[in-house]
Scaffold this active site. Structure first.
Site, short mmCIF file in Angstrom:
data_model
loop_
_atom_site.label_atom_id
_atom_site.label_comp_id
_atom_site.label_asym_id
_atom_site.label_seq_id
_atom_site.Cartn_x
_atom_site.Cartn_y
_atom_site.Cartn_z
N GLY A 45 0.86 -1.18 0.00
CA GLY A 45 0.00 0.00 0.00
C GLY A 45 0.90 1.23 0.00
N ALA A 46 0.60 2.17 -0.92
CA ALA A 46 1.54 3.28 -1.16
C ALA A 46 1.97 4.04 0.12
CB ALA A 46 0.96 4.21 -2.21
N ARG A 87 10.08 -1.53 -5.07
CA ARG A 87 8.83 -1.53 -5.84
C ARG A 87 8.74 -0.23 -6.62
NH1 ARG A 87 3.49 -3.51 -3.16
NH2 ARG A 87 3.09 -3.96 -5.36
N GLN A 193 -5.77 -8.77 -2.29
CA GLN A 193 -5.81 -7.79 -1.20
C GLN A 193 -7.24 -7.48 -0.76
OE1 GLN A 193 -3.93 -7.52 -3.94
NE2 GLN A 193 -2.05 -6.37 -3.61
N ASP A 234 -1.76 4.74 -6.29
CA ASP A 234 -0.32 4.54 -6.04
C ASP A 234 0.53 5.66 -6.63
OD1 ASP A 234 -1.66 1.73 -6.03
OD2 ASP A 234 0.15 1.60 -4.82
N LYS A 245 -4.18 -0.40 -8.37
CA LYS A 245 -4.14 -1.86 -8.55
C LYS A 245 -4.79 -2.31 -9.85
CE LYS A 245 -2.46 -4.04 -6.40
NZ LYS A 245 -1.05 -4.38 -6.71
#
Ligand code: MRU
Length: 352
Positions: A45-46, A87, A193, A234, A245
């Site tokens: 999660g950002a 990431r 998720q 994100d 996502k």
């Protein structure tokens, strides 16, 4: 609930890969352990990744605390690069690492204690995230009608942030404002998720929540069962194009077709104003095995080729509003989301 907690000398994280079957914590005592936890999605999660990386920089500073200034800065730059390589899509990671490095540079110039200063910066990032999510919730709950059924995708909740959440923050705030809210969560292949995390968070708090497979969203909208969609983000480019996502773009197209409002909820730290549009956002591709398997069970021939982009880009033109801590960027302003944000930031600065 907090996805991570700083314990004076180490970072403790909820291991999100173990949810919902067990609530287990991992301790990160080095920056490499933080990097590994981000890479393997123990923390995800950002905003949560950003906060974890900030504490990763703190842990990196422990290794050079008595070194000369130049050595400290060089080491922290290396720490930052390693954390950034974990990431690629969520810009909050870059935002947090850059903020930590700037603080380190100021600290060595003023000859202050680098560890102490970096802890204070990381703790500020942590506290601000909670505060910002509450503000997003407050602005966002106004677009959620009483009795609404809200569709969400992936997990943009307490687990994806330091706590409270962005998209789920809006849903939480609507309930706190006295509204009756039901949630429909997409399971969110390949990492689930939605099924593993969003549903778990909401059930714990007594929300009325139903789970659907991702491909059911269109039919459920066609049947008139969704009042609005709220998702997280994100990375958001200056023109409002939004990385979130994989599957988010499909939901936005479906929502447009069915005349359903489609909102993105995200803090200002998720905006990348260096990018004119979404085509420049790096989209992470992950291990093909995530698609060929569900958990440890193989569901496709091992030799099949896989496409596993884990984010997609939703054009700003499909978004009804972007809910930030400064307010909502309405549909007619989304094309200049970056300018809107800069103006709001400078107005808040002037008021200080
Ligand atoms: O791959 P993840 O789980 O780190 O991705 C997170 C998301 O894409 C979430 O949907 C979220 O909206 C962004 S974080 C609030």
């Amino acid at each position: 609930m907090h996805s991570l907690i700083w314990r004076d000398t180490y970072l403790e994280l909820i291991d999100q890969t173990k949810l919902p079957n067990s609530v287990e914590y991992v301790s990160c005592r080095t920056y490499k352990e933080v990097g590994e936890a981000i890479k393997t999605m123990k923390v995800r999660g950002a905003p949560a990744i950003g906060a974890a990386a900030a504490f990763g920089v703190v842990l990196g500073s422990f290794e050079v605390k008595d070194a000369p200034p130049e050595k400290i800065i060089n080491h922290l730059k290396k720490v930052g690069e390693e954390l950034l390589s974990t990431r690629p899509t969520a810009v909050n990671l870059k935002w947090a690492v850059e903020r930590m490095l700037k603080r380190a540079e100021r600290t060595v110039i003023s000859n202050s204690d680098v560890v102490e200063e970096l802890i204070s910066e990381a703790v500020s990032i942590y506290k601000e995230d909670l505060h910002v999510n509450k503000a997003i919730g407050k602005h966002g709950e106004r677009v959620v009608p009483d009795g609404a059924v809200v569709l969400t995708h992936c997990n943009a909740g307490a687990l994806a942030t330091v706590g409270y959440g962005t998209a789920l923050g809006v849903i939480r705030a609507a309930r706190e404002a006295g509204k009756k809210i039901s949630v429909i969560a997409c399971e969110t292949r390949p990492n689930f998720q939605g099924a593993r995390l969003t549903v778990w968070e909401l059930i714990k708090e007594g929300f009325d929540v139903k789970l659907i497979v991702d491909s059911a969203a269109g039919y459920i909208m066609q049947r008139g069962l969704i009042d609005l969609v709220v998702v997280g983000a994100d990375r958001i480019a200056s023109n409002g194009d939004t990385a979130n996502k994989i599957g988010t773009y499909s939901l936005a197209v479906l929502a447009k077709h069915h005349g359903i409002p489609f909102y993105v909820a995200a803090p200002s730290s998720t905006f990348d104003l260096n990018l004119a549009d979404g085509s420049q956002i790096p989209v992470e591709e992950r291990d093909p095995e995530e698609v060929r398997k569900v958990g440890t069970t193989r569901i496709a021939p091992a030799e099949v080729d896989v496409i596993n982009y884990v984010f997609d880009i939703t054009p700003g033109s499909l978004i009804t509003g972007i809910i930030t801590e400064y307010g909502i960027i309405e549909e007619d302003r989304i094309g200049e989301a970056g300018k809107w944000l800069e103006k709001m930031k400078s107005e808040v600065e002037k008021e200080k």
